[in-house]
Design a protein around this motif. Structure first.
Motif, mmCIF file in Angstrom:
data_model
loop_
_atom_site.group_PDB
_atom_site.id
_atom_site.type_symbol
_atom_site.label_atom_id
_atom_site.label_comp_id
_atom_site.label_asym_id
_atom_site.label_seq_id
_atom_site.Cartn_x
_atom_site.Cartn_y
_atom_site.Cartn_z
ATOM 1 N N GLY A 121 0.810 -1.220 0.000
ATOM 2 C CA GLY A 121 0.000 0.000 0.000
ATOM 3 C C GLY A 121 0.836 1.260 0.000
ATOM 4 N N TYR A 122 2.147 1.078 0.201
ATOM 5 C CA TYR A 122 3.079 2.207 0.175
ATOM 6 C C TYR A 122 4.037 2.049 -1.000
ATOM 7 C CZ TYR A 122 1.369 3.440 4.787
ATOM 8 O OH TYR A 122 0.569 3.806 5.828
ATOM 9 N N ALA A 123 4.605 3.166 -1.419
ATOM 10 C CA ALA A 123 5.523 3.134 -2.550
ATOM 11 C C ALA A 123 6.523 4.275 -2.437
ATOM 12 C CB ALA A 123 4.749 3.239 -3.866
ATOM 13 N N PRO A 255 3.707 5.266 7.227
ATOM 14 C CA PRO A 255 3.350 4.529 8.448
ATOM 15 C C PRO A 255 4.151 5.021 9.647
ATOM 16 C CG PRO A 255 4.752 3.195 7.058
ATOM 17 C CD PRO A 255 4.408 4.409 6.252
ATOM 18 N N TYR A 256 3.506 5.038 10.815
ATOM 19 C CA TYR A 256 4.187 5.407 12.063
ATOM 20 C C TYR A 256 5.290 4.381 12.351
ATOM 21 C CZ TYR A 256 4.903 6.581 16.947
ATOM 22 O OH TYR A 256 5.454 6.960 18.154
ATOM 23 N N PRO A 257 6.491 4.805 12.836
ATOM 24 C CA PRO A 257 6.880 6.162 13.233
ATOM 25 C C PRO A 257 7.538 6.971 12.107
ATOM 26 C CG PRO A 257 8.574 4.651 13.925
ATOM 27 C CD PRO A 257 7.530 3.815 13.218
ATOM 28 N N LEU A 258 7.574 6.390 10.894
ATOM 29 C CA LEU A 258 8.231 7.090 9.796
ATOM 30 C C LEU A 258 7.502 8.359 9.400
ATOM 31 C CD1 LEU A 258 9.217 4.077 7.506
ATOM 32 C CD2 LEU A 258 10.707 5.421 8.985
ATOM 33 N N SER A 259 6.218 8.488 9.826
ATOM 34 C CA SER A 259 5.443 9.680 9.496
ATOM 35 C C SER A 259 6.043 10.929 10.135
ATOM 36 C CB SER A 259 3.992 9.501 9.956
ATOM 37 O OG SER A 259 3.955 9.215 11.345
ATOM 38 N N GLU A 260 6.860 10.738 11.172
ATOM 39 C CA GLU A 260 7.491 11.885 11.838
ATOM 40 C C GLU A 260 8.814 12.274 11.182
ATOM 41 O OE1 GLU A 260 5.802 13.406 14.265
ATOM 42 O OE2 GLU A 260 4.240 11.913 13.919
ATOM 43 N N ASP A 261 9.255 11.493 10.220
ATOM 44 C CA ASP A 261 10.553 11.717 9.597
ATOM 45 C C ASP A 261 10.414 12.636 8.388
ATOM 46 O OD1 ASP A 261 13.063 11.607 8.542
ATOM 47 O OD2 ASP A 261 12.995 9.485 7.995
ATOM 48 N N GLU A 262 11.023 13.802 8.473
ATOM 49 C CA GLU A 262 10.959 14.785 7.386
ATOM 50 C C GLU A 262 11.523 14.223 6.088
ATOM 51 O OE1 GLU A 262 10.148 18.728 5.877
ATOM 52 O OE2 GLU A 262 9.652 17.841 7.802
ATOM 53 N N TRP A 267 5.314 6.941 0.269
ATOM 54 C CA TRP A 267 4.043 7.563 -0.085
ATOM 55 C C TRP A 267 2.930 6.525 0.053
ATOM 56 C CZ3 TRP A 267 3.604 12.673 -1.975
ATOM 57 C CH2 TRP A 267 4.814 13.312 -2.256
ATOM 58 N N ARG A 268 1.757 6.978 0.472
ATOM 59 C CA ARG A 268 0.590 6.092 0.538
ATOM 60 C C ARG A 268 -0.119 6.130 -0.802
ATOM 61 N NH1 ARG A 268 -2.709 2.465 1.158
ATOM 62 N NH2 ARG A 268 -4.017 2.111 2.959
ATOM 63 N N ILE A 269 -0.413 4.958 -1.348
ATOM 64 C CA ILE A 269 -1.183 4.881 -2.591
ATOM 65 C C ILE A 269 -2.655 5.117 -2.264
ATOM 66 C CG2 ILE A 269 -1.902 3.384 -4.495
ATOM 67 C CD1 ILE A 269 0.811 1.933 -4.167
ATOM 68 N N SER A 270 -3.270 6.064 -2.944
ATOM 69 C CA SER A 270 -4.648 6.454 -2.643
ATOM 70 C C SER A 270 -5.518 6.371 -3.900
ATOM 71 C CB SER A 270 -4.665 7.894 -2.098
ATOM 72 O OG SER A 270 -5.988 8.398 -2.030
ATOM 73 N N PHE A 271 -6.793 6.017 -3.668
ATOM 74 C CA PHE A 271 -7.776 5.981 -4.750
ATOM 75 C C PHE A 271 -8.944 6.915 -4.432
ATOM 76 C CE2 PHE A 271 -5.499 2.028 -5.448
ATOM 77 C CZ PHE A 271 -5.437 1.938 -6.828
ATOM 78 N N MET A 371 -6.873 -2.826 -3.744
ATOM 79 C CA MET A 371 -5.652 -3.608 -3.524
ATOM 80 C C MET A 371 -5.910 -4.610 -2.401
ATOM 81 S SD MET A 371 -2.865 -0.461 -3.742
ATOM 82 C CE MET A 371 -3.594 0.439 -2.347
ATOM 83 N N PRO A 372 -6.498 -5.761 -2.707
ATOM 84 C CA PRO A 372 -6.920 -6.727 -1.677
ATOM 85 C C PRO A 372 -5.809 -7.184 -0.741
ATOM 86 C CG PRO A 372 -7.780 -7.334 -3.838
ATOM 87 C CD PRO A 372 -6.803 -6.228 -4.068
ATOM 88 N N ALA A 373 -4.561 -7.103 -1.185
ATOM 89 C CA ALA A 373 -3.446 -7.536 -0.330
ATOM 90 C C ALA A 373 -3.152 -6.541 0.781
ATOM 91 C CB ALA A 373 -2.190 -7.741 -1.184
ATOM 92 N N VAL A 374 -3.744 -5.352 0.685
ATOM 93 C CA VAL A 374 -3.470 -4.291 1.657
ATOM 94 C C VAL A 374 -4.537 -4.305 2.754
ATOM 95 C CG1 VAL A 374 -3.286 -1.797 1.992
ATOM 96 C CG2 VAL A 374 -2.340 -2.856 -0.075
ATOM 97 N N ASN A 375 -4.101 -4.327 4.000
ATOM 98 C CA ASN A 375 -5.000 -4.251 5.160
ATOM 99 C C ASN A 375 -5.093 -2.795 5.611
ATOM 100 O OD1 ASN A 375 -6.497 -4.644 7.476
ATOM 101 N ND2 ASN A 375 -4.823 -5.579 8.648
ATOM 102 N N ILE A 376 -6.284 -2.202 5.506
ATOM 103 C CA ILE A 376 -6.432 -0.786 5.863
ATOM 104 C C ILE A 376 -6.755 -0.583 7.343
ATOM 105 C CG2 ILE A 376 -7.142 -0.164 3.516
ATOM 106 C CD1 ILE A 376 -10.022 0.075 4.627
ATOM 107 N N MET A 377 -6.951 -1.671 8.087
ATOM 108 C CA MET A 377 -7.229 -1.540 9.525
ATOM 109 C C MET A 377 -5.936 -1.157 10.244
ATOM 110 S SD MET A 377 -8.715 -4.298 12.302
ATOM 111 C CE MET A 377 -10.186 -4.715 11.379
ATOM 112 N N THR A 378 -5.868 0.079 10.696
ATOM 113 C CA THR A 378 -4.627 0.581 11.296
ATOM 114 C C THR A 378 -4.498 0.256 12.775
ATOM 115 O OG1 THR A 378 -5.714 2.728 11.622
ATOM 116 C CG2 THR A 378 -4.396 2.450 9.619
#
Length: 414
Positions: A121-123, A255-262, A267-271, A371-378
């Protein structure tokens, strides 16, 4: 099969039919109650609202952001030239709140998508030579674009725009011969959304999420859902072509904790745009057959707010509205025949989607529709399991409890 067995089955079916009729009545009552409370009628997207004033303010803020602010940003940095799209529940006519909206600002940056196998789900996005020169302040030495760096840059430009004279002249309103200049707050630096909150009063508060995204053509490698082959009844081949044409987006949501890294390059793939297209495409069948599809979805969102989540303003429930949207898309795909969505099937579809959610909670997995392989439950949703169990085993009692919660105080939060 014996006669007594046949009679037993017949009686059970009759009882089940009566049960669903009672549940349908309760849900239709709740829908009527909602419409009666939201007496301001519908906005331009078809959403019901309690306050014409709030609808007017939201439209004003949306227009301000789409024109004045984004024009300012473009003048400040020509790289932020793109197209803006209304997305999410509001634009699809399934919002339960008149004071919120989502705007997707897409910019074209030439590059190559690099899938992140360890984080589905990320790229990563490696820029072409021409783009690399333009965006060198937001790229690594290997040529990968830094998501949070780009989003932070955009945030600061929006911040500059809101500090300019644009704010005083273009967000001010006049009510009862009194001029009102709202209080504006900006949040979300470096995150997926730059959130603009505009307060005209203690109750008339508008929240607009402005998401900057990199526009990508076609479909990402992980988009392996079978319906994308264009052979399913819903989404049909026409919708699939529109989705492929609209492409997908890359947004700053690492994804956390990388979200805090400048310096993160994830990137999150979004539809977001494709999801809005699918929700809007439902209108064709709804108008042709008088289906309850969107009515059911909106009632699910109200049920989430009144029975499965806190009702206080600005308290984020663990059951995200986005999860319900995904449930609706799966339900429409599994039950594409309009006969499954007639008015008398409202309770059946309502309970079916929440049963689907209950199963997913047990599995600790909500698959992405594309993207069925991606689990969106965080995060786990175990906290709502008991309430969901009550709904599925004692639906009448659960719906009556929900109805009692839908009082005037609760609706004023919308």
């Amino acid at each position: 099969m014996t006669t007594s067995k046949l009679i037993y089955i017949r009686d059970q079916l009759e009882m089940e039919k009566i049960r669903y009729e009672r549940l349908n009545d309760l849900l239709h009552i709740m829908h009527v109650y909602r419409v009666e409370k939201q007496t301001a009628g519908r906005d331009e997207y078809g959403n019901y609202s309690m306050s014409k004033r709030r609808v007017k303010y939201r439209a004003l803020v949306e227009n301000f952001l789409c024109t004045d602010v984004l024009d300012f940003v473009k003048t400040r940095d020509i790289r932020f030239s793109g197209t803006v799209h209304a997305v999410g529940s509001c634009s699809a006519g399934v919002s339960v709140s008149a004071n919120e909206a989502d705007l997707l600002f897409m910019i074209d940056i030439d590059g190559t998508l690099r899938d992140c196998e360890e984080l589905p789900g990320y790229a990563k996005y490696q820029l072409s030579c021409s783009s690399l020169e333009k965006w060198k302040d937001c790229t690594t030495s290997e040529g990968y674009m830094m998501s949070r760096k780009m989003a932070s840059l955009f945030y600061h430009y929006v911040e500059e725009a809101l500090k300019s004279d644009l704010l005083t002249y273009n967000l001010a309103v006049s009510e009862d011969e009194t001029s009102i200049t709202p209080v504006v707050r900006l949040t979300g630096i470096g995150t997926i959304a730059t959130t603009v909150t505009v307060a005209y009063s203690t109750t008339d508060i508008i929240d607009i999420d402005l998401v900057v995204a990199v526009s990508c053509k076609g479909l990402p490698p992980l988009a392996t859902a079978t319906w994308l082959q264009g052979k399913s009844s819903w989404p049909n081949s026409k919708s699939v072509e529109k989705i492929k044409e609209s492409g997908f987006q890359l947004v700053s949501k690492a994804p956390y904790p990388l979200s805090e890294d400048e310096g993160t390059t994830l990137w999150r793939i979004s539809f977001s745009l494709a999801e809005t297209i699918l929700l809007q495409d439902l209108d064709e069948n709804i108008k042709a057959h008088g289906l309850c599809t969107k009515k059911c979805f909106v009632l699910m969102k109200f049920f989430r707010m009144g029975y499965l989540a806190p009702t206080e303003r600005n308290v984020t429930p663990i059951l995200k509205s986005y999860y319900l949207k995904v449930l609706l898309l799966f339900e429409c795909h599994e039950y594409p025949d309009p006969n499954f969505w007639t008015s008398d099937k409202l309770a059946e579809r309502f309970l079916s989607m929440y049963q689907r959610l209950y199963t997913m909670i047990d599995d600790k997995r909500i698959p992405d529709f594309f993207m069925p392989a991606v689990n969106i439950m965080t995060s786990p949703l175990d906290a709502i399991r008991s309430n969901l169990r009550c709904l599925l085993h004692q639906p009448e009692e659960a719906l009556k409890t929900w109805k009692s919660n839908m009082n005037k105080k609760f609706l004023l939060l919308l």
